[in-house]
Enzyme design. Structure first.
Site, PDB file in Angstrom:
ATOM      1  N   HIS A   9       0.845  -1.207   0.000  1.00 27.11           N
ATOM      2  CA  HIS A   9       0.000   0.000   0.000  1.00 27.11           C
ATOM      3  C   HIS A   9       0.881   1.258   0.000  1.00 27.11           C
ATOM      4  CE1 HIS A   9      -3.195  -2.587   2.239  1.00 27.11           C
ATOM      5  NE2 HIS A   9      -3.632  -2.403   0.997  1.00 27.11           N
ATOM      6  N   LYS A  34     -18.381  -5.874   8.168  1.00 23.73           N
ATOM      7  CA  LYS A  34     -17.158  -6.667   8.305  1.00 23.73           C
ATOM      8  C   LYS A  34     -16.284  -6.049   9.381  1.00 23.73           C
ATOM      9  CE  LYS A  34     -13.505  -7.727   5.263  1.00 23.73           C
ATOM     10  NZ  LYS A  34     -12.996  -7.534   3.919  1.00 23.73           N
ATOM     11  N   ARG A  85      -2.016  -6.411  -8.088  1.00 24.46           N
ATOM     12  CA  ARG A  85      -0.902  -7.323  -7.815  1.00 24.46           C
ATOM     13  C   ARG A  85      -0.823  -8.422  -8.856  1.00 24.46           C
ATOM     14  NH1 ARG A  85      -2.720  -8.241  -1.796  1.00 24.46           N
ATOM     15  NH2 ARG A  85      -4.562  -8.401  -3.089  1.00 24.46           N
ATOM     16  N   SER A  97      -2.967  -7.757   3.330  1.00 23.67           N
ATOM     17  CA  SER A  97      -3.296  -7.503   4.749  1.00 23.67           C
ATOM     18  C   SER A  97      -3.616  -8.817   5.444  1.00 23.67           C
ATOM     19  CB  SER A  97      -4.488  -6.551   4.859  1.00 23.67           C
ATOM     20  OG  SER A  97      -4.160  -5.309   4.296  1.00 23.67           O
TER      21      SER A  97
HETATM   22  O1  PNS Z   1      -8.953  -3.002   0.328  1.00 22.54           O
HETATM   23  P1  PNS Z   1     -10.252  -3.511  -0.261  1.00 22.54           P
HETATM   24  O2  PNS Z   1     -11.036  -4.276   0.796  1.00 22.54           O
HETATM   25  O3  PNS Z   1     -10.074  -4.288  -1.522  1.00 22.54           O
HETATM   26  O4  PNS Z   1     -11.115  -2.197  -0.625  1.00 22.54           O
HETATM   27  C1  PNS Z   1     -12.404  -2.298  -1.145  1.00 22.54           C
HETATM   28  C2  PNS Z   1     -13.053  -0.907  -1.301  1.00 22.54           C
HETATM   29  C3  PNS Z   1     -13.028  -0.136  -0.001  1.00 22.54           C
HETATM   30  C4  PNS Z   1     -12.293  -0.124  -2.353  1.00 22.54           C
HETATM   31  C5  PNS Z   1     -14.510  -1.161  -1.781  1.00 22.54           C
HETATM   32  O5  PNS Z   1     -15.105  -2.128  -0.981  1.00 22.54           O
HETATM   33  C6  PNS Z   1     -15.387   0.086  -1.757  1.00 22.54           C
HETATM   34  O6  PNS Z   1     -15.172   1.025  -2.478  1.00 22.54           O
HETATM   35  N1  PNS Z   1     -16.417   0.064  -0.875  1.00 22.54           N
HETATM   36  C7  PNS Z   1     -17.357   1.139  -0.686  1.00 22.54           C
HETATM   37  C8  PNS Z   1     -18.749   0.779  -1.248  1.00 22.54           C
HETATM   38  C9  PNS Z   1     -18.783   1.033  -2.734  1.00 22.54           C
HETATM   39  O7  PNS Z   1     -18.719   2.152  -3.181  1.00 22.54           O
HETATM   40  N2  PNS Z   1     -18.831  -0.059  -3.536  1.00 22.54           N
HETATM   41  C10 PNS Z   1     -18.742   0.009  -4.992  1.00 22.54           C
HETATM   42  C11 PNS Z   1     -20.061  -0.088  -5.689  1.00 22.54           C
HETATM   43  S1  PNS Z   1     -20.960  -1.546  -5.302  1.00 22.54           S
END
Ligand code: PNS
Length: 159
Positions: free
Chosen positions: A17, A41, A90, A128
């Protein structure tokens, strides 16, 4: 003004990150790291702890800041007047999920574009969840997370 948002769970942040943050800070005028507060979560660290850990690692980057958000990413972006999402990729296995998210976000708000940075191969194996497993079993964390937060993670497993 190119203002990008780098969203994620960051539970906890990794060297992968930080590498994306450093590179994004050189590409965009401003980078906002957006830590998702996900009521569905429960992570290992709460949002405040995640934000505090990230803050310790970004003091050298003057155009980077960190905030938490809940709800839709596109709504957070509207509030911040940003239309660029930056994400790290990745492996091919990341691609399908990231493509879906990028398409969904663009459908929700057509002004929003997602820009992908390929991981530095040094960090391609870091996640993570791997960091949490290594910490749980007392493995050495220094290769995987920024030095400033090693103790925070170790302490979590001492409780
Ligand atoms: O590190 P991650 O868990 O892969 O991050 C995921 C993240 C935070 C980028 C994603 O879950 C997100 O943007 N969540 C907010 C809800 C949202 O806008 N979802 C997209 C449309 S369904």
């Amino acid at each position: 003004m190119k203002r990008a948002v780098y969203p994620g769970s960051f539970d906890p942040m990794t060297k992968g990150h930080l590498d994306i943050i450093e590179r994004a800070s050189g590409i965009f005028d401003e980078v906002i790291i957006a830590v998702l507060i996900n009521p569905e979560k429960k992570g290992l660290f709460n949002a405040e702890e995640r934000v505090n850990m990230i803050e310790k690692t970004i003091t050298d980057f003057k155009n980077v800041r960190v905030e938490s958000f809940t709800g839709l990413l596109v709504d957070f972006m509207k509030k911040k007047e940003a239309n660029l999402i930056v994400k790290g990729l990745r492996a091919v296995s990341d691609f399908e999920y990231e493509l879906q998210m990028a398409l969904l976000n663009n459908k929700l708000d057509t002004r929003v574009e997602t820009v992908f940075l390929m991981t530095n191969e040094k960090y391609s194996c870091i996640s993570s969840s791997a960091v949490k497993q290594i910490a749980m079993f007392g493995g050495k964390l220094t290769d995987f997370v920024p030095g400033e937060i090693v103790k925070d993670i170790e302490d979590k497993f001492k409780l």
